[in-house]
Design an enzyme around this catalytic site. Structure first.
Site, PDB file in Angstrom:
ATOM      1  N   LYS A  64       0.834  -1.208   0.000  1.00  0.00           N
ATOM      2  CA  LYS A  64       0.000   0.000   0.000  1.00  0.00           C
ATOM      3  C   LYS A  64       0.863   1.250   0.000  1.00  0.00           C
ATOM      4  CE  LYS A  64      -1.375   2.686   3.005  1.00  0.00           C
ATOM      5  NZ  LYS A  64      -1.800   3.371   4.235  1.00  0.00           N
TER       6      LYS A  64
ATOM      7  N   ASP B  83      -6.324   1.093   1.258  1.00  0.00           N
ATOM      8  CA  ASP B  83      -6.293   1.282   2.705  1.00  0.00           C
ATOM      9  C   ASP B  83      -7.625   0.812   3.281  1.00  0.00           C
ATOM     10  OD1 ASP B  83      -8.117   3.196   1.956  1.00  0.00           O
ATOM     11  OD2 ASP B  83      -7.117   4.859   2.977  1.00  0.00           O
TER      12      ASP B  83
END
Length: 210
Positions: free
Chosen positions: A123, A141
């Site tokens: 991420k 997220d």
């Protein structure tokens, strides 16, 4: 599980684009290195709490060399208000050292090298690639993981499956900014506890899964 049709996907992103043509990260940074640090610090923390901490940190440590000179003990007082600050301090000093030794103090422009850095997962790497290098990547997220299936943008239950589904389903012309729009929608409109459906500009096409 109901998914938006291609036509509905286009409607959703057209409306978000019209409302916010040039979305940006809410993390404050001054260069690629400070964005990388900010994203590492933001794990399991709010952007707001990170910005408060880095407001005093970045003016004195905006390069890997300056950060490394601070050391873990010098960094901790700046970030003590952020969750997991001890681990994050070790990661930031570790990645600063590696950037100097292995990458000429430059933030890498590819996911493989970024993910070699301490504290940098997929991420975080995707955020840096998207924001700094303008790669149409998809950082998943908690907001994207929660709202993408709910709206019908994507299917899956893990960051990897959601990322793959979003990349496959979002029209290419929206990909560069797509994660910003979805994140902001989850943060301010489609909130976890009290979603503001009556204010939502896509409530007529949302699939309201779950």
């Amino acid at each position: 599980m109901k998914l938006l049709s291609p036509e509905e996907m286009d409607i959703v992103f057209t409306r978000w684009q019209t409302q916010n043509p040039e979305p940006v990260s809410e993390l404050e940074y001054v260069n690629p290195f400070t964005l990388l640090v900010a994203v590492v610090l933001s794990a399991q923390a709010t952007d707001k709490s990170v910005n408060i901490a880095t407001k005093n940190l970045f003016p004195i440590a905006d390069t890997p060399e300056k950060m490394l000179a601070l050391g873990v003990d010098g960094l901790i007082p700046y970030i003590k208000t952020i969750g997991l600050y001890k681990n994050k301090a070790a990661h930031v000093i570790g990645l600063s050292k590696m950037l100097i030794e292995d990458f000429g103090s430059q933030v890498p422009d590819n996911r493989e090298d970024l993910m070699k850095l301490p504290g940098v997962g997929r991420k975080t790497a995707n955020v840096v690639l998207n924001v700094i290098f303008h790669v149409p990547s998809m950082p998943v997220d908690t907001h994207l993981l929660r709202v993408s299936p709910k709206i019908g943008l994507a299917e899956g239950s893990t960051p990897e499956t959601i990322e793959k589904s979003l990349l496959e389903r979002i029209p290419e012309k929206y990909l560069l900014n797509a994660h910003h729009w979805i994140l902001l929608h989850g943060r301010y409109v489609c909130t976890a506890r009290n979603p503001k459906c009556e204010e939502c500009i896509i409530n007529d096409v949302c699939k309201h899964n779950f």
